[in-house]
Design a protein around this motif. Structure first.
Motif, PDB file in Angstrom:
ATOM      1  N   THR A  41       0.824  -1.196   0.000  1.00 59.94           N
ATOM      2  CA  THR A  41       0.000   0.000   0.000  1.00 59.94           C
ATOM      3  C   THR A  41       0.866   1.257   0.000  1.00 59.94           C
ATOM      4  N   PHE A  42       1.935   1.233   0.788  1.00 62.37           N
ATOM      5  CA  PHE A  42       2.834   2.383   0.841  1.00 62.37           C
ATOM      6  C   PHE A  42       3.457   2.666  -0.527  1.00 62.37           C
ATOM      7  N   PHE A  43       4.025   1.651  -1.146  1.00 68.25           N
ATOM      8  CA  PHE A  43       4.828   1.863  -2.346  1.00 68.25           C
ATOM      9  C   PHE A  43       4.017   1.883  -3.631  1.00 68.25           C
ATOM     10  N   GLN A  44       2.735   1.520  -3.568  1.00 65.84           N
ATOM     11  CA  GLN A  44       1.872   1.611  -4.740  1.00 65.84           C
ATOM     12  C   GLN A  44       1.023   2.874  -4.710  1.00 65.84           C
ATOM     13  N   ALA A  45       1.292   3.761  -3.781  1.00 68.22           N
ATOM     14  CA  ALA A  45       0.500   4.980  -3.648  1.00 68.22           C
ATOM     15  C   ALA A  45       0.720   5.903  -4.840  1.00 68.22           C
ATOM     16  N   LEU A  46      -0.280   6.706  -5.140  1.00 72.48           N
ATOM     17  CA  LEU A  46      -0.211   7.642  -6.259  1.00 72.48           C
ATOM     18  C   LEU A  46       0.967   8.596  -6.110  1.00 72.48           C
ATOM     19  N   GLY A  47       1.207   9.078  -4.895  1.00 72.80           N
ATOM     20  CA  GLY A  47       2.303  10.012  -4.686  1.00 72.80           C
ATOM     21  C   GLY A  47       3.648   9.428  -5.065  1.00 72.80           C
ATOM     22  N   VAL A  48       3.900   8.174  -4.707  1.00 73.49           N
ATOM     23  CA  VAL A  48       5.161   7.508  -5.046  1.00 73.49           C
ATOM     24  C   VAL A  48       5.310   7.398  -6.565  1.00 73.49           C
ATOM     25  N   LYS A  49       4.216   7.072  -7.233  1.00 76.78           N
ATOM     26  CA  LYS A  49       4.266   6.937  -8.692  1.00 76.78           C
ATOM     27  C   LYS A  49       4.547   8.284  -9.363  1.00 76.78           C
ATOM     28  N   CYS A  50       3.980   9.353  -8.828  1.00 78.69           N
ATOM     29  CA  CYS A  50       4.249  10.683  -9.379  1.00 78.69           C
ATOM     30  C   CYS A  50       5.735  11.019  -9.276  1.00 78.69           C
ATOM     31  N   ILE A  51       6.345  10.708  -8.132  1.00 80.01           N
ATOM     32  CA  ILE A  51       7.778  10.950  -7.946  1.00 80.01           C
ATOM     33  C   ILE A  51       8.574  10.125  -8.954  1.00 80.01           C
ATOM     34  N   GLY A  52       8.151   8.881  -9.174  1.00 80.24           N
ATOM     35  CA  GLY A  52       8.840   8.027 -10.137  1.00 80.24           C
ATOM     36  C   GLY A  52       8.816   8.601 -11.540  1.00 80.24           C
ATOM     37  N   VAL A  53       7.660   9.114 -11.972  1.00 81.16           N
ATOM     38  CA  VAL A  53       7.550   9.724 -13.306  1.00 81.16           C
ATOM     39  C   VAL A  53       8.460  10.942 -13.409  1.00 81.16           C
ATOM     40  N   LEU A  54       8.393  11.823 -12.437  1.00 91.64           N
ATOM     41  CA  LEU A  54       9.187  13.055 -12.461  1.00 91.64           C
ATOM     42  C   LEU A  54      10.681  12.738 -12.488  1.00 91.64           C
ATOM     43  N   GLY A  55      11.088  11.753 -11.707  1.00 93.01           N
ATOM     44  CA  GLY A  55      12.494  11.378 -11.691  1.00 93.01           C
ATOM     45  C   GLY A  55      12.983  10.890 -13.034  1.00 93.01           C
ATOM     46  N   ARG A  56      12.169  10.104 -13.739  1.00 97.29           N
ATOM     47  CA  ARG A  56      12.563   9.608 -15.070  1.00 97.29           C
ATOM     48  C   ARG A  56      12.610  10.746 -16.088  1.00 97.29           C
ATOM     49  N   LEU A  57      11.652  11.673 -16.005  1.00 95.12           N
ATOM     50  CA  LEU A  57      11.611  12.790 -16.956  1.00 95.12           C
ATOM     51  C   LEU A  57      12.796  13.732 -16.780  1.00 95.12           C
ATOM     52  N   ALA A  58      13.363  13.747 -15.581  1.00 95.69           N
ATOM     53  CA  ALA A  58      14.467  14.671 -15.297  1.00 95.69           C
ATOM     54  C   ALA A  58      15.837  14.079 -15.616  1.00 95.69           C
ATOM     55  N   LEU A  59      15.884  12.848 -16.095  1.00 96.46           N
ATOM     56  CA  LEU A  59      17.168  12.220 -16.417  1.00 96.46           C
ATOM     57  C   LEU A  59      17.843  12.897 -17.598  1.00 96.46           C
ATOM     58  N   ASP A  60      19.163  12.788 -17.647  1.00100.23           N
ATOM     59  CA  ASP A  60      19.920  13.279 -18.795  1.00100.23           C
ATOM     60  C   ASP A  60      19.432  12.580 -20.064  1.00100.23           C
ATOM     61  N   PRO A  61      19.176  13.278 -21.178  1.00101.77           N
ATOM     62  CA  PRO A  61      19.485  14.687 -21.458  1.00101.77           C
ATOM     63  C   PRO A  61      18.287  15.629 -21.305  1.00101.77           C
ATOM     64  N   ALA A  62      17.611  15.597 -20.188  1.00105.92           N
ATOM     65  CA  ALA A  62      16.480  16.510 -19.966  1.00105.92           C
ATOM     66  C   ALA A  62      16.965  17.959 -20.012  1.00105.92           C
ATOM     67  N   PRO A  63      16.111  18.895 -20.450  1.00105.82           N
ATOM     68  CA  PRO A  63      16.483  20.318 -20.432  1.00105.82           C
ATOM     69  C   PRO A  63      16.845  20.760 -19.019  1.00105.82           C
ATOM     70  N   VAL A  64      17.791  21.670 -18.922  1.00107.64           N
ATOM     71  CA  VAL A  64      18.265  22.120 -17.619  1.00107.64           C
ATOM     72  C   VAL A  64      17.124  22.698 -16.777  1.00107.64           C
ATOM     73  N   GLU A  65      16.246  23.495 -17.397  1.00105.65           N
ATOM     74  CA  GLU A  65      15.162  24.114 -16.648  1.00105.65           C
ATOM     75  C   GLU A  65      14.181  23.087 -16.103  1.00105.65           C
ATOM     76  N   LEU A  66      13.858  22.070 -16.920  1.00103.12           N
ATOM     77  CA  LEU A  66      12.963  21.012 -16.440  1.00103.12           C
ATOM     78  C   LEU A  66      13.630  20.265 -15.296  1.00103.12           C
ATOM     79  N   ASN A  67      14.919  19.974 -15.464  1.00100.32           N
ATOM     80  CA  ASN A  67      15.642  19.257 -14.420  1.00100.32           C
ATOM     81  C   ASN A  67      15.663  20.069 -13.127  1.00100.32           C
ATOM     82  N   ARG A  68      15.899  21.378 -13.244  1.00 98.99           N
ATOM     83  CA  ARG A  68      15.945  22.214 -12.046  1.00 98.99           C
ATOM     84  C   ARG A  68      14.585  22.216 -11.337  1.00 98.99           C
TER      85      ARG A  68
END
Length: 667
Positions: free
Chosen positions: A541-568
């Motif tokens: 229940t903890f790790f399948q929560a919507l909030g955890v999944k949102c963090i997972g998406v954001l972390g992947r989108l910010a990977l290199d070569p993401a734009p500097v502004e998006l990464n910031r």
């Protein structure tokens, strides 16, 4: 010599014969007096006609909740088992089985467990041997009127068996050991004169029985004719084809988990996907033409809507089974062990191991879906490893090829929002199938050039999933939390599978930030005593929560070569969450730290200096470290062992990460 004591039990009143107290509710008391008691009296009458008429009436009345509860209160199950199911009249017996079937369908699983403990399986065996599967008078030789009665009885018994099979694993095990019942079910499938509806019910029952049932799967494969029969049926059409695929998939899955494997040639999910995809396309077209209600005169079993749901459900399960097979072939995925004290270049390699760049040529050619058979085989050699048996590798390569190339586009077609609007059940199942496919592909290591062709295809599909399924839901600002959670899970898997290389529309990454904030209003597991056997579910229940999944998406989108502004923007967002400890949930902290470790794993990334160092993320993380240590101590290992373990690991890795970044910077 003393006298034997008198058996006093004979003088005791039968507890089941005690009069039942009428309900205190006036409405229920009136129903009991006017409807329930009179028909129960007729059911136990000496007049055969009254018994038969009463049994038929009760079979219909029990579908009403109030009446059903009153019948159960009056111990109708005991009456059925002791009298009705053994009645001299065939019509009465058949109606009695209809009552039992309807009770099992309407009540919860514990009712079926109660029936099992009352030895209902013995009664079912008796009905099969004496009436349905009678050697003395085969069904085909009975008059038409009597054949109809036998098929009615058959339908009730098979449906009851399905309900029992879905209720408890102990019941499944007991049924599987009764050769009379298993032979009976396959006999129905092989009997040409059996009504299609009866055969559909038999397939549904076998699907329930074969799920996670190695013993029965092995028994069925030993009967070569049975397996061949199922293969023939899956090539038919409609519900029968899809249901047969479901049974076969269960059998193949059980055999794949057997370390000794299987000697059945071609026994893999690869032979099922073409039929499932064909069915998905046909059922989707029919459902779209008929509107949201896909029944349009069909039975519950044969409606396009129901068939479409089943095909999607089986496809989703095939994707999960394939992922498990790939992981088994390659060995379990190596766990991230943190940042050690080795040389800078070695540590950097460890950190970036899962973040290798996609092949540039693969990206430029992503629109070309063509693959030669040689390329497919080469891809699967790398995915499955060289130590696999050639036949087993061929089976899995075909399954992966068809899952990505054929099944995924068909599932996208159903999962995307449309004017005709599929039913919510179909939409939910389509998203589940797409989710499982995406997570399966995300588990494949695309860093090897041998996988470039498969990577080309998936890269195009990943962007298509984002554009056609994810973006429309994000732009709608849906208030449906279940839909938002499903879409976010798919987005996370898609981003993982292409290392975050997704073309976003406008500020879509901010949609996930908004979703995270919305998720904080959703209830989380209560701090209450939890038994050890339930602790794992609490962790889920903890790790399948919507909030955890949102963090997972954001972390992947910010990977290199993401734009500097998006990464910031993402980096600041994650740091803000960490600064909120202890208010920030522990699972969120773990995922945020893991994403930071990946995002800023290499000083050569374009955003390392302007974001990580210029924004003083190192200082923020140093301040977070003691907060994380304190938070870890507040988590009870008995209630949430996985959560505590992962928090401890994150704390250890944070300390190593800070040391690594300082050495990398040369400070």
């Amino acid at each position: 010599m003393g006298k034997l004591p008198r058996n006093r039990k004979k003088n005791r009143a039968d507890p089941t014969a005690k009069p039942v107290k009428p309900p205190s509710d006036p409405e229920l008391a009136a129903i009991r007096t006017s409807k329930i008691l009179p028909v129960l009296q007729d059911l136990q009458s000496a007049d055969q006609a009254k018994r038969s008429s009463a049994a038929t009436a009760i079979a219909n009345i029990v579908e009403d909740t109030k009446c059903r509860k009153l019948f159960l209160r009056e111990q109708i199950v005991r009456i059925l088992l002791e009298q009705t199911l053994t009645d001299a009249s065939m019509e009465t017996r058949i109606a009695g089985w209809g009552i039992m079937r309807n009770l099992a369908l309407e009540e919860e699983a514990d009712f079926c467990v109660h029936l099992y403990r009352q030895d209902i399986l013995t009664a079912i065996e008796g009905a099969v041997k004496s009436t349905i599967d009678s050697k003395d008078t085969p069904v085909s030789k009975l008059p038409k009127s009597q054949q109809d009665l036998v098929w009615n009885l058959t339908s009730s018994v098979v449906t009851l068996l399905t309900s029992l099979s879905e209720a408890d694993f102990e019941i499944v095990d007991a049924i599987s050991k009764l050769s009379t019942i298993i032979n009976f079910l396959f006999g129905l499938l092989s009997f040409d004169d059996a009504p299609t509806g009866i055969q559909n019910e038999a397939l549904s029952c076998l699907a329930a029985l074969t799920e996670d049932n190695k013993a029965l799967a092995e028994f069925i494969t030993e009967q070569g004719d049975w397996l061949n029969l199922l293969v023939r049926l899956k090539d038919s059409g409609g519900f029968q084809a899809v249901a047969s695929c479901g049974v076969l998939h269960n059998i193949f899955s059980n055999m794949n988990t057997n370390e000794q494997g299987t000697s059945v040639k071609g026994a893999s999910d690869a032979i099922l996907l073409p039929k499932l995809v064909e069915t998905i396309q046909q059922a989707h077209d029919q459902t779209s033409n008929n509107g949201a209600n896909g029944a349009n005169g069909h039975t519950a079993h044969s409606s396009p809507d129901r068939i479409l749901q089943m095909a999607l459900e089986i496809t989703a399960s095939i994707a999960t089974s394939l992922q498990e097979a790939l992981e088994l072939a390659n060995g379990k995925e190596e766990e991230f062990e943190g940042f050690g004290d080795e040389a800078d270049d070695e540590v950097g390699d460890d950190i970036g191991e899962d973040e290798d760049d996609l092949d540039e040529a693969a990206m430029s050619d992503s629109d070309d879906p063509e693959m030669t058979q040689e390329e497919i085989e080469a891809d699967m050699d790398m995915v499955l490893g060289d130590d696999q048996d050639d036949e087993e590798t061929s089976d899995d390569q075909d399954t992966l090829h068809q899952l990505v190339r054929i099944a995924c586009p068909a599932v996208i077609m159903v999962a995307r929002p449309s004017q005709n609007m599929n039913s919510s059940e179909v939409q939910s199942q389509a998203l589940a199938a797409l989710n499982n496919i995406a997570w399966t592909v995300s588990s494949i290591d695309f860093s090897q050039s041998h996988l470039s062709s498969l990577q080309n295809i998936w890269t195009g599909l990943a962007q298509r999933i984002w554009d056609e399924v994810i973006s429309p839901v994000l732009s709608s600002n849906t208030a449906d939390i279940e839909l938002a959670t499903a879409i976010t899970s798919i987005a996370w898997a898609v981003c993982r599978s292409v290392q975050g290389r997704i073309t976003l529309r406008a500020d879509e990454h901010r949609k996930f930030m908004a979703l995270y904030h919305a998720s904080k209003n959703i209830a989380t597991p209560a701090e209450s005593p939890v038994a050890k056997k339930d602790a794992e579910n609490l962790d889920d229940t903890f790790f399948q929560a919507l909030g955890v999944k949102c963090i997972g998406v954001l972390g992947r989108l910010a990977l290199d070569p993401a734009p500097v502004e998006l990464n910031r923007e993402v980096g600041v967002f994650l740091m803000t969450l960490l600064s909120g400890i202890p208010e920030t949930p522990a699972a969120i902290v773990v995922e945020a730290l893991n994403e930071i470790f990946d995002i800023y794993a290499d000083k050569d990334f374009s955003f390392d200096e302007p974001v990580f160092w210029n924004n003083r993320f190192d200082k923020h993380l140093e301040e977070v470290l003691p907060k994380c240590k304190k938070m870890a101590k507040t988590i009870d290992k008995r209630k949430a062992p996985e959560l505590r373990s992962r928090v401890d690991e994150a704390v250890m890795n944070l300390a190593r990460f800070l040391k690594y970044k300082k050495s990398e910077k040369g400070t």
